[in-house]
Design an enzyme around this catalytic site. Sequence first.
Site, PDB file in Angstrom:
ATOM      1  N   ASP A 237       0.991  -1.330   0.170  1.00  0.00           N
ATOM      2  CA  ASP A 237      -0.041  -0.170   0.203  1.00  0.00           C
ATOM      3  C   ASP A 237       0.846   1.220   0.040  1.00  0.00           C
ATOM      4  OD1 ASP A 237      -3.068   0.412   1.350  1.00  0.00           O
ATOM      5  OD2 ASP A 237      -1.814   2.076   0.645  1.00  0.00           O
TER       6      ASP A 237
ATOM      7  N   GLU B 279      -2.583   0.039  -4.382  1.00  0.00           N
ATOM      8  CA  GLU B 279      -2.315  -1.065  -3.418  1.00  0.00           C
ATOM      9  C   GLU B 279      -2.507  -2.177  -4.402  1.00  0.00           C
ATOM     10  OE1 GLU B 279      -5.492  -2.425  -0.719  1.00  0.00           O
ATOM     11  OE2 GLU B 279      -6.354  -0.415  -1.117  1.00  0.00           O
TER      12      GLU B 279
END
Length: 364
Positions: free
Chosen positions: A18, A117
Amino acid sequence: MLRQTGGVSRIPWVLHVDLDQFIAAVEVLRRPELAGKPIIVGGRGDPTERAVVSTASYEARAFGVGSGMPLRIAARKVPDAVILPVDHEAYFAASEGVMATLREQPGATVQVLGWDEAFVGIETQDPEAYARQLQASVLERTLLHCSVGIGDTLVRAKVATGFGKPAGIFRLTAGNWLDVMGGRPTKELWGVGAKVSARLAKLGINTVAELAASDPQDLIPEFGPRMGPWYAELGRGDGASVVDDTPWVARGHSRETTFQRDLTEPAQVDDALRELTARVLDDVVAEGRPVIGLTLKVRYAPFFTKTHARKIPETFDRNEILARALDLAASIEAGRPIRLLGLRAEMAMPDDARKGHTPTRGGW
DNA sequence: TCTGGGGTCCTAGGACCC
DNA sequence: TCTGGGGTCCTAGGACCC
């Protein structure tokens, strides 16, 4: 699941990668003088317009600003904020660089979840070392920092990332899941929001540990035969552990417009709908698959949303689809000011594209 | 002068059919 | 006079994610 390779045991792991404050970080890359300042990105960058925050930098978050917040409220909270318009192309380009880097990692299976992500499936003895190497590669190639969650399921990897931020690494497995998550509110689970956590509380389930200990059968009356047991599984952190890089196939396309001033005349609605239909159909044409349904979404002032759905024949041409959209608009409540109009076209799926029926809701 | 825009999937209830 | 049971399809709405 142990596998011997050249005398070294390799274990399958799920990494969740992320990017840290992705959008704000991309803006700083092209305007380095903004580093360290409170940055808010949203709408057209004009805090007097109806829009919401897409991302705030950590400096702006310190003032209580977060994504989804109305832009004008955010601007009020941070008087010195640098407010920038959303630039999709720039974020998409940066995202491409990140995902390409992930795909270059040795033995990696990459499942993209969004701009910033992705899950990465690997087999390794030392997932932390792998994660550090991955962070270094992403930084070198894109100048962006990311956090990495390590897990033995997708859910545990995804939740782990939050404990690694910023720029860190955290591991969550069946072994420490309850130690770390057990005492926390169910809302911190991926897939449990405000509404579901409130319904769980009604059943006496407030923490992740309580949800993990619940009997899946007991949740069926409240949540139905699929979602009930799924929530229990979520509480335990269990579920899928295989990263799936099958190319994503869109189920439909939609367009929405929020009007800076509410619409009051039917003719305005028709005009707006003609434009939305044209934009949606352009997307659909690019996919080359027939439209099988239309959904019109109407948000009335002050804040009340209604949807109108219709199946339509696959054989409809552009004009027939537009006519059906205008027909749907006729069901709009006359005289109520309209704040937002959205149109979604559902497309026929290719024969083999339907994936398994795991409740996912927007994520995996 | 509060509330984006792009998605995904699930559930309830009525219609309809046999 | 009363009113099956199983199945599928459609519409409307809800919830959640990035």
